[in-house]
Design an enzyme around this catalytic site. Structure first.
Site, PDB file in Angstrom:
ATOM      1  N   CYS A  31       0.836  -1.211   0.000  1.00 42.90           N
ATOM      2  CA  CYS A  31       0.000   0.000   0.000  1.00 42.90           C
ATOM      3  C   CYS A  31       0.867   1.255   0.000  1.00 42.90           C
ATOM      4  O   CYS A  31       1.879   1.328   0.700  1.00 42.90           O
ATOM      5  CB  CYS A  31      -0.880  -0.032   1.252  1.00 42.90           C
ATOM      6  SG  CYS A  31      -1.843   1.456   1.479  1.00 42.90           S
ATOM      7  N   CYS A  34       1.696   4.208   3.606  1.00 35.17           N
ATOM      8  CA  CYS A  34       2.797   4.337   4.586  1.00 35.17           C
ATOM      9  C   CYS A  34       4.084   3.755   4.014  1.00 35.17           C
ATOM     10  O   CYS A  34       4.042   2.753   3.316  1.00 35.17           O
ATOM     11  CB  CYS A  34       2.514   3.529   5.843  1.00 35.17           C
ATOM     12  SG  CYS A  34       1.028   3.966   6.693  1.00 35.17           S
ATOM     13  N   CYS A 103      -7.170   0.218   8.090  1.00 42.52           N
ATOM     14  CA  CYS A 103      -6.030   1.135   7.953  1.00 42.52           C
ATOM     15  C   CYS A 103      -5.567   1.566   9.339  1.00 42.52           C
ATOM     16  O   CYS A 103      -6.356   2.128  10.112  1.00 42.52           O
ATOM     17  CB  CYS A 103      -6.444   2.339   7.119  1.00 42.52           C
ATOM     18  SG  CYS A 103      -5.179   3.613   7.075  1.00 42.52           S
ATOM     19  N   GLN A 220      -6.450  20.353   8.736  1.00 43.69           N
ATOM     20  CA  GLN A 220      -5.167  19.692   9.016  1.00 43.69           C
ATOM     21  C   GLN A 220      -5.395  18.206   9.266  1.00 43.69           C
ATOM     22  O   GLN A 220      -6.403  17.824   9.862  1.00 43.69           O
ATOM     23  CB  GLN A 220      -4.512  20.326  10.249  1.00 43.69           C
ATOM     24  CG  GLN A 220      -4.163  21.786  10.090  1.00 43.69           C
ATOM     25  CD  GLN A 220      -2.938  22.019   9.208  1.00 43.69           C
ATOM     26  OE1 GLN A 220      -2.306  21.078   8.738  1.00 43.69           O
ATOM     27  NE2 GLN A 220      -2.617  23.280   8.976  1.00 43.69           N
ATOM     28  N   CYS A 338       4.995  22.701   5.375  1.00 45.70           N
ATOM     29  CA  CYS A 338       4.823  21.250   5.237  1.00 45.70           C
ATOM     30  C   CYS A 338       5.899  20.686   4.322  1.00 45.70           C
ATOM     31  O   CYS A 338       5.877  19.513   3.979  1.00 45.70           O
ATOM     32  CB  CYS A 338       3.425  20.925   4.706  1.00 45.70           C
ATOM     33  SG  CYS A 338       3.065  21.758   3.158  1.00 45.70           S
ATOM     34  N   GLU A 371       6.752  18.399   9.228  1.00 50.18           N
ATOM     35  CA  GLU A 371       6.361  19.818   9.226  1.00 50.18           C
ATOM     36  C   GLU A 371       7.342  20.603  10.087  1.00 50.18           C
ATOM     37  O   GLU A 371       7.976  20.041  10.986  1.00 50.18           O
ATOM     38  CB  GLU A 371       4.953  19.986   9.818  1.00 50.18           C
ATOM     39  CG  GLU A 371       3.898  19.209   9.100  1.00 50.18           C
ATOM     40  CD  GLU A 371       2.926  20.055   8.289  1.00 50.18           C
ATOM     41  OE1 GLU A 371       2.759  21.238   8.588  1.00 50.18           O
ATOM     42  OE2 GLU A 371       2.337  19.512   7.332  1.00 50.18           O
TER      43      GLU A 371
HETATM   44  C1  LIG Z   1      -0.508  24.908   3.580  1.00 47.49           C
HETATM   45  S1  LIG Z   1      -2.044  25.589   3.165  1.00 47.49           S
HETATM   46  C2  LIG Z   1      -2.386  26.604   4.521  1.00 47.49           C
HETATM   47  C3  LIG Z   1      -3.437  26.028   5.406  1.00 47.49           C
HETATM   48  C4  LIG Z   1      -3.957  26.947   6.457  1.00 47.49           C
HETATM   49  N1  LIG Z   1      -2.938  27.429   7.335  1.00 47.49           N
HETATM   50  C5  LIG Z   1      -5.043  26.224   7.229  1.00 47.49           C
HETATM   51  O1  LIG Z   1      -4.768  25.768   8.333  1.00 47.49           O
HETATM   52  O2  LIG Z   1      -6.127  26.073   6.683  1.00 47.49           O
HETATM   53  C6  LIG Z   1      -1.610  26.771   1.941  1.00 47.49           C
HETATM   54  C7  LIG Z   1      -2.764  27.635   1.476  1.00 47.49           C
HETATM   55  O3  LIG Z   1      -2.261  28.630   0.581  1.00 47.49           O
HETATM   56  C8  LIG Z   1      -3.276  28.920  -0.365  1.00 47.49           C
HETATM   57  N2  LIG Z   1      -2.608  29.638  -1.478  1.00 47.49           N
HETATM   58  C9  LIG Z   1      -1.852  29.114  -2.472  1.00 47.49           C
HETATM   59  N3  LIG Z   1      -1.372  30.077  -3.256  1.00 47.49           N
HETATM   60  C10 LIG Z   1      -1.823  31.251  -2.765  1.00 47.49           C
HETATM   61  C11 LIG Z   1      -1.658  32.613  -3.143  1.00 47.49           C
HETATM   62  N4  LIG Z   1      -0.915  32.944  -4.192  1.00 47.49           N
HETATM   63  N5  LIG Z   1      -2.239  33.574  -2.398  1.00 47.49           N
HETATM   64  C12 LIG Z   1      -2.998  33.239  -1.313  1.00 47.49           C
HETATM   65  N6  LIG Z   1      -3.195  31.954  -0.916  1.00 47.49           N
HETATM   66  C13 LIG Z   1      -2.621  30.986  -1.620  1.00 47.49           C
HETATM   67  C14 LIG Z   1      -3.842  27.565  -0.679  1.00 47.49           C
HETATM   68  O4  LIG Z   1      -5.121  27.659  -1.253  1.00 47.49           O
HETATM   69  C15 LIG Z   1      -3.848  26.904   0.708  1.00 47.49           C
HETATM   70  O5  LIG Z   1      -5.084  27.112   1.356  1.00 47.49           O
END
Ligand SMILES: C[S@@+](CC[C@H](N)C(=O)[O-])C[C@H]1O[C@@H](n2cnc3c(N)ncnc32)[C@H](O)[C@@H]1O
Length: 379
Positions: A31, A34, A103, A220, A338, A371
């Site tokens: 799978c 993991c 799982c 998350q 991440c 992360e």
């Molecule tokens: C790692 S996630 C962040 C998650 C957020 N901290 C949460 O807990 O929901 C990255 C986010 O950046 C957004 N994103 C990507 N490119 C972007 C841009 N140019 N301007 C604003 N947001 C953007 C994505 O849609 C995504 O929601």
């Protein structure tokens, strides 16, 4: 995974495999879910520490990788229904599905729900994603770790519910169940909710902050680790705070009572709408969510903030964004990531900042992901 990164992980995995741990899951090795179950959990943490420290050599060092519960941690699993099987893709083979019976990284209640659904929905015609024929595409199971609420979504290729009778005895088990339409050629496990069978959402709770999770909204994947990371971010926030790439606003809302005001900026409209709903749910008044490209927003508002939180996508930040952030001339930046490799590249490019501290968190045990949070201080 990129070739270079895969090679590095294989070398580290060989170093830390030792005599080998006994994989908990019968599907391990086949799978794609993991990769590390044959490495003892303490060694997985050492492996990830070596990986992060290798990337950040000469820039910063992590003391350790903060652990998670090693199994039963995932808030969400998308199980594909294809070729008479229900499960995950075979490692490295998109065309092959492993018939997952159970799982071990899913949380317990959602895993039990999946086990029951496998049987109940055995005779429902599945969808051949190679020929683009058939009906049933995905079972998506989600569980909020701190409230225990469970959601089941059934992703199908036609706007009809052919599993109503089979699902009837199951609905008592979950807090939310929805039929989702995904009728395109793309292999998507989300789409339009065309029938709500029960509830419509579940709620997660991070130390009193409630988050409504709807069938298509991001959240998350490991609540226990996410809340640890948010706590750390909150310690470094004060005054007028900008949360860039704010997604569904979970960080903005969590840190709000440590700031005078928080502005969350996110490009996906649906995520911004979810964030606003969550703000109402918590009656938080000092947070605004703006739907905009982070680059455009920062070029126009560079002087308006005291604190900055960054949580960009895996690909990291655009070079123009780096320049705009430097122009903000803030004393401190909190960078959650991440993907430590792109985080390192962005930090190098933020030349007028040094890393005051770097911490790593094991959001995804048994997998190569890790992360991090870097606190950057202006030189
Ligand atoms: C790692 S996630 C962040 C998650 C957020 N901290 C949460 O807990 O929901 C990255 C986010 O950046 C957004 N994103 C990507 N490119 C972007 C841009 N140019 N301007 C604003 N947001 C953007 C994505 O849609 C995504 O929601």
């Amino acid at each position: 995974m990129k070739k270079k990164k895969k090679k590095l992980f294989n070398t580290l995995a060989d170093k830390y495999r030792g005599d080998g741990a006994c994989p908990e899951c019968e599907h391990f090795g086949e799978c794609g879910g993991c990769m590390f179950q044959d490495i003892a959990y303490e060694n997985q943490l050492l492996l990830k520490k070596d990986y992060v420290n290798g990337l950040f050599e000469g820039i910063a060092e992590v003391e350790d990788v903060k652990p998670s519960r090693p199994f039963e941690y995932r808030n969400r699993m998308d199980m594909v229904a294809a070729f008479g099987k229900k499960g995950l893709r075979k490692a490295g083979f998109y065309r092959h599905v492993v018939d997952v019976k159970s799982c071990s990284i899913m949380q317990k209640k959602s895993n039990e729900a999946f086990i029951e659904l496998r049987e109940l929905l055995r005779d429902i015609e599945d969808y051949d994603y190679l020929k683009h024929e058939g009906y049933f595409r995905y079972i998506v199971l989600r569980q909020a770790m701190f409230t225990g609420q469970v959601m089941a979504n059934f992703v199908v290729s036609r706007r009809e519910n052919l599993m109503e009778r089979e699902l009837e005895p199951f609905l008592d088990r979950v807090d939310s169940a929805s039929m989702i339409l995904s009728d395109g050629l793309a292999d998507l496990s989300f789409g339009e909710v065309f029938q709500t069978l029960k509830g419509g959402s579940i709620t997660e709770d991070f130390e009193g902050i409630k988050y409504q999770i709807t069938p298509n909204s991001f959240f998350q994947s490991n609540s226990e680790v996410a809340v640890q990371m948010y706590r750390r971010i909150k310690e470094h926030v004060q005054g007028r705070t900008l949360d860039l790439y704010s997604g569904v606003g979970s960080i903005s809302l969590f840190v709000a009572d440590g700031a005078s005001h928080v502005t969350g900026v996110e490009v996906v409209d649906e995520a911004v709408e979810t964030a606003k709903k969550n703000r109402e749910l918590n009656s938080i008044e000092n947070v605004d969510f703006i739907c905009a490209d982070a680059l455009d927003y920062v070029s126009e508002h560079s002087a308006d903030f005291d604190s900055l939180i960054l949580d960009p996508p895996r690909s990291g930040m655009h070079p123009k964004m780096i320049k705009n952030i430097r122009d903000m001339k803030l004393d401190k930046i909190v960078y959650m990531s991440c993907n430590p490799a792109t985080c390192r590249d962005d930090i190098k490019a933020l030349e007028d900042y040094r890393v005051e501290s770097l911490e790593a968190f094991d959001m995804f045990p048994q997998t190569p992901h890790v992360e991090s949070i870097a606190i950057l201080r202006r030189k």
